[in-house]
Structures are given as C-alpha cells and as structure tokens.
Design an enzyme around this catalytic site. Structure first.
Site, PDB file in Angstrom:
ATOM      1  N   PHE B 244     -36.697  18.878   5.944  1.00  0.00           N
ATOM      2  CA  PHE B 244     -36.914  18.865   4.486  1.00  0.00           C
ATOM      3  C   PHE B 244     -37.944  17.830   4.026  1.00  0.00           C
ATOM      4  O   PHE B 244     -37.948  17.431   2.866  1.00  0.00           O
ATOM      5  CB  PHE B 244     -35.590  18.659   3.722  1.00  0.00           C
ATOM      6  CG  PHE B 244     -34.443  19.475   4.259  1.00  0.00           C
ATOM      7  CD1 PHE B 244     -34.491  20.863   4.178  1.00  0.00           C
ATOM      8  CD2 PHE B 244     -33.353  18.878   4.874  1.00  0.00           C
ATOM      9  CE1 PHE B 244     -33.455  21.637   4.696  1.00  0.00           C
ATOM     10  CE2 PHE B 244     -32.322  19.638   5.396  1.00  0.00           C
ATOM     11  CZ  PHE B 244     -32.361  21.019   5.301  1.00  0.00           C
ATOM     12  N   GLU B 248     -40.969  13.689   8.355  1.00  0.00           N
ATOM     13  CA  GLU B 248     -42.421  13.767   8.440  1.00  0.00           C
ATOM     14  C   GLU B 248     -42.955  12.396   8.859  1.00  0.00           C
ATOM     15  O   GLU B 248     -43.262  12.177  10.007  1.00  0.00           O
ATOM     16  CB  GLU B 248     -43.006  14.235   7.106  1.00  0.00           C
ATOM     17  CG  GLU B 248     -44.486  14.566   7.217  1.00  0.00           C
ATOM     18  CD  GLU B 248     -45.084  15.163   5.941  1.00  0.00           C
ATOM     19  OE1 GLU B 248     -44.339  15.758   5.145  1.00  0.00           O
ATOM     20  OE2 GLU B 248     -46.302  15.019   5.732  1.00  0.00           O
ATOM     21  N   ARG B 326     -49.594  15.854  -6.242  1.00  0.00           N
ATOM     22  CA  ARG B 326     -48.957  17.166  -6.404  1.00  0.00           C
ATOM     23  C   ARG B 326     -48.155  17.235  -7.706  1.00  0.00           C
ATOM     24  O   ARG B 326     -48.125  18.280  -8.361  1.00  0.00           O
ATOM     25  CB  ARG B 326     -48.081  17.512  -5.199  1.00  0.00           C
ATOM     26  CG  ARG B 326     -47.658  18.965  -5.168  1.00  0.00           C
ATOM     27  CD  ARG B 326     -47.116  19.388  -3.798  1.00  0.00           C
ATOM     28  NE  ARG B 326     -48.170  19.839  -2.905  1.00  0.00           N
ATOM     29  CZ  ARG B 326     -48.623  21.092  -2.816  1.00  0.00           C
ATOM     30  NH1 ARG B 326     -48.107  22.044  -3.577  1.00  0.00           N
ATOM     31  NH2 ARG B 326     -49.579  21.418  -1.976  1.00  0.00           N
ATOM     32  N   ARG B 358     -39.357  18.315   0.439  1.00  0.00           N
ATOM     33  CA  ARG B 358     -39.512  19.706  -0.028  1.00  0.00           C
ATOM     34  C   ARG B 358     -39.936  19.805  -1.503  1.00  0.00           C
ATOM     35  O   ARG B 358     -39.143  19.546  -2.401  1.00  0.00           O
ATOM     36  CB  ARG B 358     -38.179  20.422   0.169  1.00  0.00           C
ATOM     37  CG  ARG B 358     -38.280  21.927   0.235  1.00  0.00           C
ATOM     38  CD  ARG B 358     -36.906  22.480   0.512  1.00  0.00           C
ATOM     39  NE  ARG B 358     -36.967  23.849   1.012  1.00  0.00           N
ATOM     40  CZ  ARG B 358     -35.906  24.507   1.498  1.00  0.00           C
ATOM     41  NH1 ARG B 358     -34.734  23.911   1.546  1.00  0.00           N
ATOM     42  NH2 ARG B 358     -36.026  25.734   1.921  1.00  0.00           N
ATOM     43  N   PHE B 360     -42.505  17.936  -2.731  1.00  0.00           N
ATOM     44  CA  PHE B 360     -43.512  16.888  -2.571  1.00  0.00           C
ATOM     45  C   PHE B 360     -44.204  16.538  -3.889  1.00  0.00           C
ATOM     46  O   PHE B 360     -45.429  16.571  -3.987  1.00  0.00           O
ATOM     47  CB  PHE B 360     -44.545  17.390  -1.539  1.00  0.00           C
ATOM     48  CG  PHE B 360     -45.350  16.331  -0.851  1.00  0.00           C
ATOM     49  CD1 PHE B 360     -44.812  15.560   0.156  1.00  0.00           C
ATOM     50  CD2 PHE B 360     -46.691  16.118  -1.193  1.00  0.00           C
ATOM     51  CE1 PHE B 360     -45.574  14.615   0.816  1.00  0.00           C
ATOM     52  CE2 PHE B 360     -47.463  15.158  -0.533  1.00  0.00           C
ATOM     53  CZ  PHE B 360     -46.895  14.412   0.476  1.00  0.00           C
ATOM     54  N   ALA B 527     -45.516  21.063   3.519  1.00  0.00           N
ATOM     55  CA  ALA B 527     -46.264  21.711   2.449  1.00  0.00           C
ATOM     56  C   ALA B 527     -46.141  23.230   2.503  1.00  0.00           C
ATOM     57  O   ALA B 527     -47.042  23.945   2.069  1.00  0.00           O
ATOM     58  CB  ALA B 527     -47.735  21.284   2.471  1.00  0.00           C
ATOM     59  N   GLU B 729     -41.090  25.616   0.152  1.00  0.00           N
ATOM     60  CA  GLU B 729     -40.818  24.752  -0.994  1.00  0.00           C
ATOM     61  C   GLU B 729     -40.634  25.460  -2.333  1.00  0.00           C
ATOM     62  O   GLU B 729     -39.782  25.066  -3.124  1.00  0.00           O
ATOM     63  CB  GLU B 729     -41.962  23.736  -1.132  1.00  0.00           C
ATOM     64  CG  GLU B 729     -42.051  22.753   0.009  1.00  0.00           C
ATOM     65  CD  GLU B 729     -43.409  22.043   0.041  1.00  0.00           C
ATOM     66  OE1 GLU B 729     -44.421  22.725   0.299  1.00  0.00           O
ATOM     67  OE2 GLU B 729     -43.447  20.845  -0.203  1.00  0.00           O
TER      68      GLU B 729
END
Lengths: 468, 769
Positions: B244, B248, B326, B358, B360, B527, B729
């Site tokens: 999720f 990362e 974003r 998720r 972002f 992403a 997402e």
C-alpha cells in the site's frame, strides 16, 4: 515431573518440551516449523494467528477459533489444535479453502490462513450461518486488501457444502505440573490446591484465558517462570442455573456465558458478541475480565447494573461474597485479598418487571474497546421506575454506578424532565479522562446521551445503526 | 453483488483469449493452504541472527551517547550496530540527501532508529534492545503542522501552481467560499510487518530478501550504506503481505539495518518488526490541513480557487515532495478551474517521516476538492450534484487542468449519469429526506462524487520498466519483471499478457520472484503503474522472441512470416501446425535466442517541476461512487448502508482482479475517513500502535449493499497494454463519497455547512452535529 506439553496437532499426537510460557504461535511456527499460521499483531486483534482449539469440557468441547499469539503452551496441554495445515484432507482443499481460492477472497494472502480457520470454526459449529453470524465469526480477523465481500461470499458458498461434524474427544490425562527449561505450569484440581499454590508461589502468574496477560508475554515484556492455571479446576468451570440467578464459575469463558444468558438478556448477549472476537471469547474468562479490573472492560458495568455478586476464596479456604460494584476499589485495584482467587459471579435472572439495556460506543462496531459502555437496569411498577441501577465503563478509574442519575429516574416514568435531570447528574458525577478512545468531553456527552437512547429504545424505536 | 453495464461512447471491443479473463490470483490456492511463503516463513540458515531496532524514546533530543555494553553481555546477544558502524554512507533518502538510517546526533521523532541489535532469537534481541543505554538531552518538540508553518519550519521549499489571475477572479466573484479541512493520516497496516532477511556471501556480497515494493531502491541503499557497489547486492521479492505504499521507501530502513549486522558478523540476519515498532518507526499517509478561498458565481460555477496545503512531512522529506505535487494536481478533481493558485508546504514536525500511501496525495487533493464543492452547495443552497454538473470539465467549461494538461477521453458525464440511474438516486434521495423529517436521532445522508485520477509517476524518469522472458526448449516460459507482488494481482496480469502474446495456456508461464540481478534499475511498484509498465515491458520481450520464433516457423513451413499464426498453444500456417514446444526446440536447434530483456518507457509525458506545468500523466482514470450512511446524533457513530461504485479500468486485463482492487481500495479509503485515527500524545508518542487501538475496517463495516461495476466497452484511447487502465489507487478516493454522505446527514440536522474533520470518528461527527 513431565517436561513436555502434550496435545493433538492436526490429528496427530504431539509432545514438545518447551517452556510453558512459550506462546502457542511461537511453538507452532518455530518449534514445529508449521509456517502457515502468521503473526500480524501479537496482541490477539488481527486474527492472522488463528487456530482451532478444542479443550475437553471447555466451550462444550467444541473446536473454537482462538488466537495462538497470546496463548501459551501452558494452556494447551491435553487440547486438540488445528492449524491451516490441518484443513486439507488427503491433499484436497477443504470446502472453505476452495471457496476462498475461487472467489477472490485472497489478495496478499497473509490474513488468509487465519480467516480460513475462523470460517472453519464457524461452519463446524453452525452449518447454516446468517450474514450477521458470519460477521461475528470474522470480527477477530482483519483483512487489509479485499474489503471482505468475497470472504463473506466464500463463507456462504462453503456453508452449502459443509455438514457440521464435531466429535467431542478427550485426549490425554489431566496432569498437575509440567516443567521445562525453568518454567513451570501448575494445573490445580481444586480450589484448595489453587490457594495453596498461590501461597507457595506468590510471584506466579495466575492465568485464566490469558487474553490480557498473554499480550505482555507475546511482546516478550515478561517471563513466566511459574504459572498457575485456573481452567483446570472443575469448580471454577461450573455454570449453575438457579431459579433466580445464574452462577458462573470464574473460569467460564465469555462464549459459554453468552450462550447461557442469550434468551433472557438479549441486550447483554449483543454486548458479549461485541466483546473482543470469537477467538477472544473462546479463551477469555469472566473471572479474568473482573480480576484484571480494567476501567474499560465491558463485563463489569453490565454485571453491576444487573446486580451481580462476586464470590472469592482466600487462604484457609474461606469464601466471601460482595456486590460486584464494591469489588473495584481504584484503578486496577480490587478487594481480592492477597493470594485469593475469584470463584464465581452470581448474576440475577431478569424478572418480567425489569428492563435491562447495555450500550457500547466505540470507534468500530466489532472488536473494539469501548469509549463508553453504559448499562441500565430498571425495575418498573405501574409505568414508573421503582428502582434503577446504572453503571458505566470508560468513565472513571473503575466501572462505576451513576447513583445520582439513578435517583433522578426513580419515581419517574422516563419522561424528558427526569431524563434531563439524570443527564445533568451524570455530568456532575463523572469526570472521565481523555485518550485515543475519546476525549473527556465526548465521553461525558455520550454517557448522558445514552439516556435519550434508552428512552427511544424502550419506545420501540431503532436506536442502533447496526440494526438498519 | 449486482453488476450493471454501462455503455461507452467509443465502443471498440477486441476479443482476446487470455487477457481480459477473470483468472484467479496465481497464489490463491497457496494462500488458502498456508503454503505461500513470506520472508518469515523461509527456512532459516544455521546461525541466523534475529535483529531488533533500538529507537528513540523522545520526539526531539540530542543523543549524547549510546552504550550497548550491558546488552551485549547478555547471553545469546551477538552484535550491535549504530551510526558509527556504518562503513558507507549513513543516508537513505529516497529522493534528496541527508536522511540518516541511524540517528547520529539529533533525534527528531519518537521511534527513530538509533541502532540495531542482534541475538540468537528474537526474544533475546528484544530484551537486549531494552538494555541499550541511551543518554539523551531532551528538546522541545514541534508536533503540530500549524505551529511548524508558523515557525517556517519545512523540509522542502513550498510548491506553487499558478494558473491565470486568481486574485482578479476572486474579486469578480459573486460569492467567496472560505474553508478549512483537517485531513487525518493513515497507517498502512499491511498484515505482514516490515521484514528483511539478509544472507552474506563471498566477497562481501549480500542476497537480500526484502518485503519491498522497490527492490532497486533497497539494493542501492544497502550498497550505499555498506560501502559497496550495487552489483554486490541482489534483492529478491517473491511476495509481500500487503504494501500500500508503506514498503516503498520504508523497506530500506529494515533491509539496511539487517545488512549492517550481516556485514559486521558475517551471519545471516533477519529483521522483522513487531507491529508496535512498525507503527512507531515507519511513515504513514500524510495528514494535511487544507485551506481555501474559492470565488463562485451565483450558480456555483468556480471562477477561481486559492488553496493551501499544510502537509505533515514529519522529520524528513522522504517522498513528501511528490506527494504534495499529487495533492496539488488533484485539487481540481473533475472540475474546470479557470484561475488557480494551489500551494503546498512540507511542514517539518517531530513525528515520523510520512511516506507513500495508495493515492499518494491524490486523496488529500480530491477530498479538498469535493469538500469545496459540497460547501458551495450548502452555502448557496444548490443541490450538490448540480454544482458538480456545472463545474465538470467539458465543452461548456473547459478541458485544461491548472497544470496545463488537457483532459481527454473524459468519461465522467457518462459514468456519473449511469451511476445516478443504477443507484436509484432520485427515489432514495426522497426516501432519505422523508426519513430525516421524522427521525431526530438517527439521520441518514446520501452523496455522489466523481474521481479523476492521473496515471504516471510525476517524475518522468520513473516511468520505465524492464522484463526478462525466457522460452525453454520444452515450451515452458519463465517470466521476470521489475514489478513486485503485494497482493494486487500484478503477477497474474503480466503472466496473462505473456500468455496472450504467445497464445499459450497461462500455466505454461512461470511467475518468478522479482530480483534486481535479473531485471535492474526498476521503479517502485507504485502509482498504480505496475501492470501498465511491467505488462508493456513483458510484452516487448515476449513479442521479440515471438518474432524470432515466427521466422523459424516460416522457414519450416516455407511461407512468409506474416502467414504464421500463434493460436491455442500451436503455431499455424495454412492448415499445418506445430506445437509451441516443437517450435521452441526448432528455434534452439537453429541457434536462435529464446531469451529477451524488454524495456518500456511511457510516451508523451513531460513535467516542469518548478512551475508545476506540463503533461505529467499519460492518461486519466475515471470513477464515481454513491454512498448512503446513517449517523447517530447521540453518540456520533456512523455506518455506511450502501455504496454503488462504477470504475473505469479501460479494457481490463483481469476483471476479477480489478474488482478486488476496487472493493479493497474503497474499504481502505472508508477506514481512512471514518475509523482509523492516529493519536499522538503531548510528548509526541503515537498511542495507536496496534490493532487494539488503531481500528481498520472489519467485515461488518463493509456496506451491506455494495454494488461495484467496471465501466464496460471503454478501452483506453492511449496505447497502454491491451488498452487497459491502472486500478490500484483510484478507487480508494471513491470512499470520499462516504465522508460526503456523513456531511449530508449532519447537514440534515444542522442546516449549515458541516465542519467535519477526518477521520469522521464518532467523536468528530458529534462535534460537527
């Protein structure tokens, strides 16, 4: 003195020499190398570690879901355990496994073994569950990927293929002591034995269901070199149904109590269904819930409002009873004498003239700890309240009666004026603390507001969102 | 589940044999049997050490000394490492520089790693960690974003997007709508906590099994920390128990710590975080405060929008920059904004550094956008959906986003109209209004909202992928690519792509663990781009092999290669055919390579990161949701009673997998907006660090009526893999409909614009009611 814990694992007898304070999850994964059962939280809340547990004479001898992460080896001697590896028969996936695999019930798969076990536990004991019963069975299992819909659907599909088949087996002899690697579990057979062990080992961990103490053990915060188990004492496991009251032994599980009172106290049965999860209720005991004296436990306010009496035994075998509300002295402090043990709780059965409601308010409906839990017992006479007991959890350092509010209600017919007075009384009587479960202000507002809910409820209105 | 079919304006259906089928997750049977192997389930090598992080007990302080001597003297305790043991660089910043693995002097959040201790068992290591003595001078922490903003305390310079002249637009407006929204954070709560298992080999090389969405970043950072070249580190990931976004950049902390122990001791080392440590030491979704002044005309048309975000970066930048980008580029959501100024501040606080999750930043942007729309509706007393209608991108408004990209192939009119009809909006609206007229305690609410979400990493360089495909002489296929499997079904989708190219049964395709030694220089699986990028790279590789095999077949049959057709495990020319395995063998005998590394780079995208202008997204996905809720005005409890979702997945590669993504994302989004609350105390200690205190949705929280459908007959107009669209997402943001429905229920009681912060816990709902 035996040095191994003996139990039946996936149908095969198994004997392992580990410290009795080893968690069952640790035992399964690291000592027996069965890696299907997972650790997600080590506090009995996510269900990834779920196993089926069958213990002679406990929970009707049924196979019930339980959290292996907070259970210790001390608690499974003589038990039967089923892990995900035991679900497949002759290499063929079980109905539950198959339905889950074919329904998109798995994504990352980490919660999956626990869910397969939880659903197996449900369907073994109930081959035609309602949607609500499926949710009850899943309340102790978190899935972060799927959104649950395909899991619930798989449960329904598997139910069509499963016939409930539960053999009650008793395995192994009852033993009194098992010791390995510096840790010993004592399994007394009588209250007297239990009391002498308490005196002999004052530092021992008195272990009932372990749903609270097990969390600390799972975090490796403590070692238990001496453990005294309560569930081995038959007297503590007794349930007596009297004409006017039930008597529940201290080691009776919440699952067992819920079954007994369900017809006569549906509101309490609903509360119990929201008490931890199916896993927790199959392990946790009434005595443990009281003995741990948490200010946010849901059992005590309900039982106090119902007028429960507690009985405990102290050194010399003397037993003493007192109203449950008097048992709680201060934060995590009770009237239990040193080295005493809780024996039983006597709960009056409701009479036609009495009304009982208990409301739990929490962030999540299932398996959450109350922000506020309010319990209301009213004795009605000619449309008026002749007597009342109101108790709250989450509002003080102990589960506490709202005596001024009760006074404000007695003699009234639950009209707006007396409710207003009772609400004001609650605000005057409690000063709850603020934490992540709710601010002081919120708790006070909700506790008072529950009187409005009570009135609407007694008027026959739908007052709980879950009923919509 | 009911399924409804929505027509599309551009029907263009291609029937395929494998792609587009609802094939089950490749590991489903292993999952249910308990046989899917996660890192902690791998057999342990003899001598394996178990490591535990030693973390800061204060939110802000100066570390004067660390003394592990007592801990190291404990039986079974083997090794302790801290900043001074790092031979390479004490820096794991994913984008910038200067983000320490182990705090060397300044402690900037409670839970910050200071070192790592290893013992023969995890239990011993945990006990040893408690025995490490830390001498700390405590400093005053800054815990609040508003305070950080006031003190001008940021981890990055502000980002600002300007379109037109917003001040003039606001001056000319009939109404100015002013508001503020506190948007809560979210813990990932993947069921498998962060873990790495490091095996040292010859020459200081390491094989690193890491539960990571970004194997390349783990590889580079482990090498950097150990002082080795990247070629010394091989990172492998078969599967994660959920990611999720949380695995990362954060996975690096765990892998690098374990690698340091392995380097110092030469022993295999496993580091698995206990849940409480995972939730304390690793980053979460950014909580933000958004503030706006929006100018509208008398009909609720947006003339100009001045929006400011205060994002809680935490102690370091990590991925906060692109998260804010974003949020800024999703503040328009589905609406044309002629003049805009959208600003984001990366506030530095003494809390854990927030990270990818998720959506972002998209969720924070979209909930801001939708709250603005809802507020316009409440203040101007216009039906909210009418305000939406008047502001949608389209011919009557405009199609240019504030960042200059044109909104193309916009399905939103069609999706929202279809959904309002299938969800029976009008009659339910009336029923709910009637209910509310007679029920003072239980109030109901209803809301519809659209989601437009941009697909591609904002940074163009990240939009590339590699894959490695081998065909063996027996006709079996080995597939490897840079994407990671965290449960989302990426592996089965990419396998479908390869099976489709070769026209083979999918069980011929061997799915293999992601491995930096096989496919290098990959981007994070993030992403929502996993299948777009890796599917395309795998198709490139498979097509290259297929082309060479086709030539061999053409030679064999004596026809032109254009006459060769791959179909149902065989290769056909006229009425003759050979099996795929026969052709593989022939190709080998003809000394033709049956292996190929494919590479793909997303076309068309460009981005000016200083002005926030360009075409950051290859395309947009569209979706909409209708949610109905009930709230209890005595306690503030809420429940979602029904949700209807319609999501555009283009020509879906696998509708069963996509359905799971949509449902799961929606429920996760509901959790973010309702029951999941991160609660820090006054000392900066997070107190919600396990499922007993941090409540993610349970099975009963899922709406009892839950209708989810994929937009049908809507292939992606861009040349994506088989014209599919990303799905990971976007549907999370459909849960904003639940928040809006709660606002609607509150509005029915208060008749004023609800001041409802998120998560909409019972307490926050009661406070707004």
């Amino acid at each position: 003195m035996p040095d191994a814990i003996s139990f039946v694992l996936n149908g095969n007898p198994c004997s392992v020499s580990v410290r009795p304070d080893t968690t069952v999850l640790d035992l399964i994964r690291n000592h027996l190398s069965l890696k299907g059962t997972k650790e997600g939280c080590a506090e009995g809340d996510c269900g990834a570690c779920t196993i089926l547990l069958q213990r002679p004479n406990i929970n009707g001898g049924k196979h019930k879901a339980a959290n292996s992460c907070i259970m210790t080896a001390a608690q499974i001697d003589g038990a039967q355990i089923t892990t995900v590896e035991g679900l497949r028969q002759n290499g063929v996936l079980s109905a539950v496994q198959n339905a889950m695999a074919q329904n998109g019930s798995t994504q990352c798969g980490f919660c999956t073994p626990g869910i397969a076990i939880a659903l197996t536990g449900l369907l073994r004991n109930n081959s035609d569950p309602s949607e609500a019963e499926i949710h009850d069975a899943l309340a102790g299992n978190l899935c972060r990927c799927t959104g649950y819909r395909p899991i619930v659907e798989a449960a329904k599909k598997a139910a069509l293929e499963i016939q409930s088949s539960d053999k009650i087996t008793v395995c192994g002899d009852v033993r009194s002591t098992i010791s390995a690697q510096g840790s010993t579990v004592h399994l007394p057979a009588t209250i007297d034995e239990l009391l002498s062990l308490r005196a002999q080992f004052p530092a021992a961990t008195l272990l009932a269901g372990g749903t609270d103490l097990g969390v600390a053990r799972a975090a490796y915060d403590t070692d238990w070199n001496e453990i005294i188990l309560t569930s081995s004492v038959p007297e503590l496991r007794e349930i007596t149904v009297g004409d006017n009251a039930w008597i529940f032994g201290a080691a009776v599980t919440w699952a067992e109590m819920g079954d007994v009172i369900a017809d006569e106290l549906p509101s309490l049965a609903t509360l119990i269904r929201r008490f931890g999860s199916a896993q927790i209720r199959s392990m946790g005991t009434i005595g443990g819930n009281i003995g741990t004296a948490s200010p946010i436990g849901d059992g005590p306010p309900a039982m106090i409002a119902l007028g429960a009496t507690i009985t405990f035994a102290m050194q010399g075998g003397i037993q003493k009873s007192m109203p449950l509300e008097a048992f709680f002295l201060d934060y995590r402090k009770t009237a239990l004498p040193q080295n005493g043990v809780i024996v039983s709780v006597q709960l009056p059965r409701p009479k036609p003239s009495e009304v009982f409601r208990v409301y739990k308010v929490s962030k999540r409906y299932d398996q959450d700890i109350s922000s506020v839990c309010g319990a209301f017992w009213l004795k009605m006479k000619a449309g008026k309240i002749a007597d009342a007991r109101i108790a709250f959890g989450g509002m003080a350092a102990v589960p506490k009666r709202a005596r001024s509010a009760e006074k404000a209600l007695i003699g009234s017919s639950l009209e707006d004026k007396s409710i207003g007075a009772a609400m004001a009384a609650i605000n005057g009587e409690f000063s709850p603390l603020s934490d992540w479960r709710g601010s002081s202000h919120y708790r006070a507002e909700v506790a008072a507001g529950l009187l409005k809910r009570l009135k609407a409820d007694l008027n026959g209105e739908t007052v709980e969102l879950v009923s919509l | 589940m009911n399924k409804h079919v929505a027509p599309s304006s551009t029907p263009k259906v291609v029937v395929r044999s494998i792609v587009g089928k609802g094939i089950a997750h490749d590991s489903a049977k292993k999952h249910v049997a308990g046989e899917a192997v996660y890192i902690d389930d791998m057999p342990e090598l003899p001598g394996t050490l178990h490591a535990v992080l030693v973390t800061s007990p204060v939110a802000h302080g100066r570390l004067k000394s660390v003394d592990a001597s007592v801990a190291l003297a404990m039986e079974g305790v083997v090794c302790f490492v801290s900043a001074s043991d790092i031979k390479g660089h004490n820096d794991i910043a994913p984008i910038l520089a200067g983000e320490e693995l182990f705090a060397s002097e300044l402690l900037e959040y409670l839970g910050q790693p200071i070192g790592c201790i290893a013992a023969n068992t995890m239990e011993l290591a945990i006990k040893a960690a408690h025995a490490v003595k830390l001498d700390i001078e405590e400093l005053e922490p800054v815990l609040d974003v508003e305070l950080a903003h006031q003190k001008q305390q940021y981890v990055l310079p502000k980002q600002e997007l300007i379109k037109g002249d917003v001040d003039a637009a606001l001056r000319s407006a009939d109404h100015i709508i002013e508001g503020r929204l506190e948007i809560g954070g979210q813990d990932h709560f993947y069921l498998e906590t962060q873990i790495a298992y490091v095996m040292p080999g010859e020459d200081g090389d390491m094989v690193v099994y890491s539960s990571t969405q970004h194997p390349t970043e783990v590889q580079h950072h482990v090498a950097h920390v150990l002082g080795l070249y990247a070629n010394a580190i091989d990172v492998k990931v078969r599967r994660m128990g959920g990611g999720f976004g949380g695995k990362e950049s954060q996975a690096t902390i765990i892998a690098a710590s374990a690698a340091l122990i392995a380097q110092k001791t030469g022993r295999p080392t496993k580091l698995r975080l206990k849940r409480s440590v995972d939730m304390t030491a690793t980053g979460k979704r950014h909580d933000m405060v958004s503030k706006w002044r929006v100018g509208v005309d008398k009909d609720g048309r947006i003339l100009g929008m001045d929006v400011e975000y205060l994002a809680r970066a935490g102690n370091s930048a990590d991925l906060t920059g692109p998260v804010i980008t974003r949020a800024i580029t999703h503040t328009d959501n589905a609406y044309f904004v002629p003049h805009a100024r959208i600003v984001g501040h990366a506030c530095k606080t003494n809390t854990v550094s927030n990270t990818a999750f998720r959506g972002f930043g998209g969720p924070q942007g979209i909930i801001t956008s939708e709250t603005i729309i809802d507020q316009i509706a409440r203040e101007l007393a216009i039906e909210p959906n009418l305000v939406r209608e008047r502001n949608y991108y389209g011919s009557e408004t405009g199609d240019e986003t504030p960042y200059d990209q044109k909104v193309e192939q916009n399905h939103l009119q069609e999706i929202t109209q279809t959904l309002l009809a299938t969800a029976d909006w009008q009659s339910r609206r009336e029923a709910i209004d009637a209910h509310n007229a007679t029920n003072p305690i239980i109030r109901k609410g209803l809301a519809m909202m659209p989601v437009k979400f941009g697909i591609s990493f904002n940074l163009p360089a990240l939009n590339q992928a590699g894959a490695l495909v081998h065909v063996y002489q027996d006709g079996s296929v080995h597939l490897n690519h840079g994407g990671t499997e965290m449960g989302q079904g990426l592996f089965v989708k990419v396998a479908q792509v390869v099976a489709e190219v070769f026209q083979l049964d999918i069980d011929r395709i061997k799915i293999s663990a992601t491995q930096t030694g096989k496919v290098p220089n990959t981007s994070a699986t993030a992403a929502s781009t996993g299948s777009d990028l890796n599917g395309m790279a795998a198709a490139v590789a498979a097509n290259a092999i297929k082309g060479r095999m086709a030539q061999i077949a053409a030679d064999h049959f004596g026809v032109d290669s254009s006459a060769i057709e791959f179909r149902q495990n065989r290769i056909h020319a006229d009425n003759r055919s050979v099996s795929f395995e026969e052709l593989a063998k022939m190709s080998w005998a003809a000394r033709v390579s049956l292996s190929e590394a494919g590479h793909y780079a997303t076309p068309k995208i460009h981005w000016d990161s200083t002005r926030l202008k360009g075409r950051p997204f290859f395309y947009f996905t569209y979706g909409a949701a209708v949610a109905e809720v009930a709230i209890d005005t005595i306690t503030g409890e809420s429940r979602c009673l029904r949700a209807d979702l319609l999501q555009d997945c283009g020509a879906s590669l696998n509708p069963a997998i996509d359905l799971g993504q949509i449902e799961g994302a929606f429920v996760q989004g509901m959790g973010w907006l309702t029951c999941e609350e991160l609660w820090w105390d006054a000392k900066g200690r997070l107190r919600t660090i396990g499922p007993s205190t941090y409540k993610i949705p349970g099975s009963r929280d899922v709406p009892p009526i839950f209708n989810v459908a994929l937009l049908e007959n809507a292939p992606n107009g861009e040349d994506t893999i088989f014209h599919s669209k990303a799905v990971g997402e976007p549907p999370l943001m459909l849960a904003v409909s639940v928040y809006l429905a709660i606002r609607d229920a509150i509005y029915s009681a208060t008749k004023s614009d609800p001041k409802l912060k998120t998560p909409a816990t019972p307490e926050n709902i009661l406070a707004a009611t």
